[in-house]
Scaffold this motif. Structure first.
Motif, mmCIF file in Angstrom:
data_model
loop_
_atom_site.group_PDB
_atom_site.id
_atom_site.type_symbol
_atom_site.label_atom_id
_atom_site.label_comp_id
_atom_site.label_asym_id
_atom_site.label_seq_id
_atom_site.Cartn_x
_atom_site.Cartn_y
_atom_site.Cartn_z
ATOM 1 N N ILE A 133 68.011 82.943 7.753
ATOM 2 C CA ILE A 133 68.086 82.846 9.211
ATOM 3 C C ILE A 133 69.538 82.978 9.624
ATOM 4 O O ILE A 133 70.434 82.457 8.965
ATOM 5 C CB ILE A 133 67.460 81.542 9.772
ATOM 6 N N ALA A 184 64.567 77.707 4.370
ATOM 7 C CA ALA A 184 65.331 78.626 5.199
ATOM 8 C C ALA A 184 66.819 78.489 4.894
ATOM 9 O O ALA A 184 67.386 77.402 5.030
ATOM 10 C CB ALA A 184 65.075 78.355 6.677
ATOM 11 N N ALA A 231 65.625 86.554 11.445
ATOM 12 C CA ALA A 231 65.012 85.915 10.284
ATOM 13 C C ALA A 231 64.348 86.946 9.397
ATOM 14 O O ALA A 231 63.883 87.991 9.871
ATOM 15 C CB ALA A 231 63.991 84.868 10.738
#
Length: 182
Positions: A79, A26, A65
């Motif tokens: 994110i 992420a 996201a």
């Protein structure tokens, strides 16, 4: 080191979020629109998330996201934290892309995985269950998807309600937890 794939093993392109081989990194972004615009300028990537970036409910962190595969089929996500929920680590930085927030992996047995990582010195940082239509679209899974997430800098993701027809993984003893280790 055990049953690791060899260096010439292919990356699995079509696995879903409830597959025990699923992983992603992420990337924290300051502006989801600009991050997606930058991504769209390049060929070869493919979306995982349905219908563009998803704003998760406050109970799931309230982040926006978007999950995708890069040209080599490596699974990534952008994110973007709400302005009032930006972790201290990411405050005061400039640019669109700030760094890797976490790496996530699917697990079939949360308690066993937690035990292993705790035994090598990592500690739980947070726990939660991500659920709802937004989570289903984020993971490209059926509505009603619930993802148990245990985070230790690594994020363990256990799909509690996989899409119909998807392989079912054994249910962990305590399937309602999400944990974050730091």
């Amino acid at each position: 080191m055990g049953d690791r794939p060899g260096k010439n093993s292919p990356i699995l392109k079509d696995i879903t979020g409830n597959d025990p081989r699923f992983q992603h990194c992420a990337i924290v972004v300051t502006d989801m629109g600009k991050a997606c615009e930058a991504l769209a300028k390049h060929d070869g990537w493919s979306p995982i998330t349905l219908d563009g970036p998803q704003r998760l409910p406050a109970a799931s962190g309230g982040v926006a996201a978007f999950k995708f595969r890069d040209p080599k089929a490596i699974r990534l996500s952008f994110i973007c934290f709400p302005p009032d929920r930006v972790p201290e680590l990411w405050k005061g930085h400039e640019g669109i892309f700030l760094g890797i927030d976490h790496s996530a992996m699917a697990v079939a047995d949360t308690e066993r995985s937690l035990h292993f990582y705790e035994s090598i010195g990592l500690r739980i940082g947070s726990r939660q269950v991500n659920r709802g239509a937004e989570q289903g679209r984020l993971d490209n899974m059926a509505a009603g998807t619930a993802t148990q997430v245990e985070v230790i800098g690594l994020e363990f993701e256990r799909q509690l309600r996989p899409a119909s027809g998807a392989p079912c993984l054994p249910r962990p003893r305590n399937a309602r937890r999400k944990a974050r280790f730091r």
